[in-house]
Design a protein around this motif. Structure first.
Motif, short mmCIF file in Angstrom:
data_model
loop_
_atom_site.label_atom_id
_atom_site.label_comp_id
_atom_site.label_asym_id
_atom_site.label_seq_id
_atom_site.Cartn_x
_atom_site.Cartn_y
_atom_site.Cartn_z
N TRP A 1 -7.12 -4.84 -4.43
CA TRP A 1 -6.34 -3.91 -5.26
C TRP A 1 -6.19 -4.36 -6.70
O TRP A 1 -6.06 -3.55 -7.60
CB TRP A 1 -4.98 -3.65 -4.61
CG TRP A 1 -4.07 -4.85 -4.58
CD1 TRP A 1 -4.31 -6.06 -4.00
CD2 TRP A 1 -2.77 -4.94 -5.15
NE1 TRP A 1 -3.26 -6.89 -4.16
CE2 TRP A 1 -2.29 -6.23 -4.86
CE3 TRP A 1 -1.96 -4.05 -5.86
CZ2 TRP A 1 -1.03 -6.66 -5.28
CZ3 TRP A 1 -0.70 -4.49 -6.27
CH2 TRP A 1 -0.25 -5.77 -5.97
N TRP B 1 -10.02 -3.17 -0.19
CA TRP B 1 -10.21 -1.73 -0.24
C TRP B 1 -11.65 -1.39 -0.60
O TRP B 1 -12.23 -1.96 -1.52
CB TRP B 1 -9.26 -1.11 -1.27
CG TRP B 1 -7.87 -0.94 -0.75
CD1 TRP B 1 -7.45 -0.94 0.54
CD2 TRP B 1 -6.68 -0.74 -1.54
NE1 TRP B 1 -6.08 -0.75 0.62
CE2 TRP B 1 -5.59 -0.62 -0.64
CE3 TRP B 1 -6.43 -0.64 -2.90
CZ2 TRP B 1 -4.28 -0.41 -1.08
CZ3 TRP B 1 -5.13 -0.43 -3.34
CH2 TRP B 1 -4.07 -0.32 -2.43
N MET C 1 -5.24 1.52 -8.27
CA MET C 1 -5.29 0.48 -7.25
C MET C 1 -4.32 -0.66 -7.56
O MET C 1 -3.62 -1.13 -6.65
CB MET C 1 -6.73 0.03 -7.00
CG MET C 1 -7.48 1.03 -6.07
SD MET C 1 -9.30 0.85 -5.95
CE MET C 1 -9.46 -0.85 -5.40
N ALA D 1 -9.29 4.99 -9.67
CA ALA D 1 -9.27 3.74 -8.88
C ALA D 1 -8.88 2.57 -9.77
O ALA D 1 -8.03 1.75 -9.39
CB ALA D 1 -10.63 3.50 -8.24
N HIS E 1 -4.74 3.34 -2.96
CA HIS E 1 -6.16 3.17 -2.65
C HIS E 1 -6.90 4.47 -2.96
O HIS E 1 -6.65 5.49 -2.33
CB HIS E 1 -6.28 2.82 -1.15
CG HIS E 1 -7.69 2.60 -0.68
ND1 HIS E 1 -8.00 2.38 0.64
CD2 HIS E 1 -8.87 2.56 -1.34
CE1 HIS E 1 -9.30 2.21 0.77
NE2 HIS E 1 -9.86 2.33 -0.41
N ARG F 1 -5.14 -3.88 1.43
CA ARG F 1 -5.40 -3.80 -0.01
C ARG F 1 -6.22 -4.98 -0.53
O ARG F 1 -6.72 -4.95 -1.65
CB ARG F 1 -4.09 -3.69 -0.78
CG ARG F 1 -3.22 -4.93 -0.66
CD ARG F 1 -1.97 -4.83 -1.52
NE ARG F 1 -1.11 -5.98 -1.25
CZ ARG F 1 -0.13 -6.39 -2.01
NH1 ARG F 1 0.20 -5.71 -3.09
NH2 ARG F 1 0.58 -7.45 -1.70
N HIS G 1 0.84 -1.20 0.00
CA HIS G 1 0.00 0.00 0.00
C HIS G 1 0.87 1.25 0.00
O HIS G 1 1.54 1.56 0.98
CB HIS G 1 -0.88 -0.04 1.26
CG HIS G 1 -1.78 1.15 1.45
ND1 HIS G 1 -2.27 1.52 2.67
CD2 HIS G 1 -2.29 2.05 0.57
CE1 HIS G 1 -3.03 2.59 2.54
NE2 HIS G 1 -3.06 2.93 1.28
#
Lengths: 249, 249, 249, 249
Positions: free
Chosen positions: C245, B236, B178, B174, B183, B233, B137
């Motif tokens: 993610w 999320w 991601m 996103a 995030h 993660r 992350h």
């Protein structure tokens, strides 16, 4: 109807706008087409062949949009059908990552697409509110939109923002204007646009994309818009999601 | 974690931004708050009482946003948590009909809200990609949004366009970021924001709106943002729709 | 709080339900877990190790659901936290084309998923309305859902129908019950669920799917549910969209 | 086209179904209408006046739906246009709170609406896949839906679940079947249906609701369905959201 209706198509590529111009004209409507550069040979040929009025307009500039509506109203009459058909995405935001895209091009995308939709929608609403309703229907405003209005794809942040923005504007305008007799329709087209040219070759909207048999044909889209304009106010379609049969969504 | 994290909160009203600044600071994070006018007494008091760094920034101007991130990175370190908390709606688009709203104010709404979200998101992504992931992350970007992101209300076209635009941007970011360890969270808050002030009176975000017991409390929103930043993660949250219990939606 | 809260988790796989049971129990909550077969060794071990009450229940049968709530209320007290965590998709609708799927399996999917969500939601609402609010909060109902609630994938019609149906139910219940002090939360999880087992091997929800590092971890989902239950009513999250993610959405 | 097309309309109220039957018949289509009770005088009159075939069918029973398609295919030919026009909401779930609604009525709502949509969609797909495409188009399946497909209203949980479920099914079927030449269209109608009767009085779908000038007219809806069936596969509309001009949404 006693008198010919007037339609104004804003955005003047060779695809949906030209198809709308031809179809509306065939239906007996007096048609104006607005483009940034109204001197393009293809536009001039379209105007000559179908009796269409060309207007130069930068649809992202308030004064230019107001002047365009003045000119249409003065020369043809207030429009009952307005199509906002501007993609507005500069080449240099196309499939750029959020990291590398140029902020100036992002702002241009927002003003060309979302802000111009507001400007055209505002002037269209003003013009139509001056008209008497026919069976309670003063006029129709159609916003062409893209699949980016429904889904934010990666490497496409600017276009997602502009297209979602246009969708939000259309929804707000529909809630506000439909009770006043103005049909607001939002048409996200989840497809590339493509068609055959007179010489048998194929044309399409976005250079660099594959052209195949399954792209959305602009003549079919024009038919939908005409159907929307002819709907009765008891059953107006606010949103129509268009897709070709092979689209991967 | 070895070293204090850095958080940057863009937008500096007395509501969500101040609550985030206090909470993040209590959690041991080094916090910077950016505002157009960093000299407001309330901001100076917040900075003094909680050890927060104030930065002057016009978040709708590319160079200003880039300079703000440079300053944060240089003085505190690259931020792992960035909150875009700008409403950006000028008073003169509020509940104006599409006919009467001033085009200049509409453009300001788009640049203050949607375009500034892009600018902040772009610089945040750049800064976070320079950081090593902690358990994969690299950082968190939170976009505060409004109910206008979910629904286009009448007499609210400019705000609907700007809020939908911000939502589309967040979704695109996103999908893109991601997988790179950032995030991105989109938080439409379907509520007015309100809270009690130290003297027992009630404050709220929008002058002219009723203040009652049931407005969304900014301290609770800050807690959610902190929870989002602490998520693993593997799970999320991309979108959280917040509402007070009495909200009519 | 004076007295231990009661939580009821309906659906008892080794993933989210077990993680919720462990976490809620650690938080001092008295936990009941309901399963069609309450005699599974893994469930018995969970119950023994964490002091959890097991209840046999076919959640698609009205009388069985009513009896389950009676039993929980009588032995532990009326639940303040109810999680509906039933996927309900029989193996024989999985990735079957609309042509070949067995109608009986489609009906089973609807009753196991959507109808059981209604039955559990109805009894949960009844039980919670009998409780006094704590700071105006009588209780929380969480509906776990799948990405099929957000998108109808091909070869997945039965599951799309059941998951969309559950989403519609949750939204209606939120609008109705939140003003009465019941927090209704809808959590579509756009991911497969996976986790490491004590022996280091990896487990996952759906046999036949690849297991990798990036599946949603059920312990993280339980943490979110606990956060939702602890939210203040001024800022309840109605919907949280969870994704790992790497999820391709 | 060489030979008359066949249309099957499932659900036989005096509103949309009757309007579709009349319009399709006027267009030269051989029309069958299926109803639970095919002996209603109004249906018999419709059949006699417009040459329509009546079929008795309980659309929530797999064998009944299969038998209906067999009968249509045998007597008229495989249908190229199938409309699922069943609301399916029993009177006793209407505006009932989640607490008081009878579970049996909720299950009936799910089977009459969502499950019957699946059964009809499955058989329609099978029948159409046996047909040769005309310009690549084998047939059209239209699912009439309600505003409850877009929004879960309070005191409407069962109907929200059923309508959302039907929407999810339609989306999954569109993704799966459109590449095989079957146009699947989802039409949520955000309105009550109303019309004038030959004697000048007004009829409407739901007893107990106000009848006024602004209800959606079923003849206009039938025109939309016909337009959808005539669309080219390059630009099929997947979803059309219909609203009367005065609808409060």
């Amino acid at each position: 109807m006693d008198e010919a209706e007037v339609a104004l198509i804003v955005g003047a590529g060779p695809g949906i706008s030209a198809s709308c111009a031809r179809l509306f004209s065939q239906q007996g409507v007096k048609v104006a087409v607005a483009a940034r550069d109204a001197n393009k040979p293809a536009l001039k040929a379209l105007a000559r062949d179908h009796g269409i009025t060309l207007i130069a307009c930068d649809a992202s500039v308030p004064e230019s949009v107001a002047a365009m509506f003045d000119e249409v109203s003065r020369t043809l009459g207030p429009p009952r059908l307005v199509v906002h058909n501007i993609d507005g995405r500069p080449r240099d935001v196309f499939r750029k990552s959020i990291i590398e895209v140029d902020p100036a091009a992002v702002l241009t995308t927002l003003t060309n697409s979302t802000f111009s939709a507001f400007l055209v929608g505002q002037q269209a609403a003003k013009a139509m509110l001056s008209l008497e309703g026919r069976d309670g229907h003063r006029g129709t405003i159609v916003f062409t939109n893209a699949s980016a209005a429904l889904k934010g794809y990666p490497r496409s942040g600017a276009f997602a923002a502009a297209s979602h923005g246009k969708a939000g504007l259309a929804q707000s305008m529909a809630r506000e204007l439909m009770p006043q007799g103005i049909h607001v329709a939002h048409v996200p087209i989840d497809a590339a646009i493509g068609w055959e040219q007179p010489d048998g070759s194929r044309a399409h909207r976005l250079a660099g994309e594959a052209v195949d048999d399954n792209m959305a044909h602009p003549d079919r889209i024009a038919e939908l818009y005409w159907h929307l304009h002819r709907q009765h106010r008891s059953t107006w379609a606010f949103e129509v999601v268009l897709r070709p049969w092979t689209e991967n969504w």
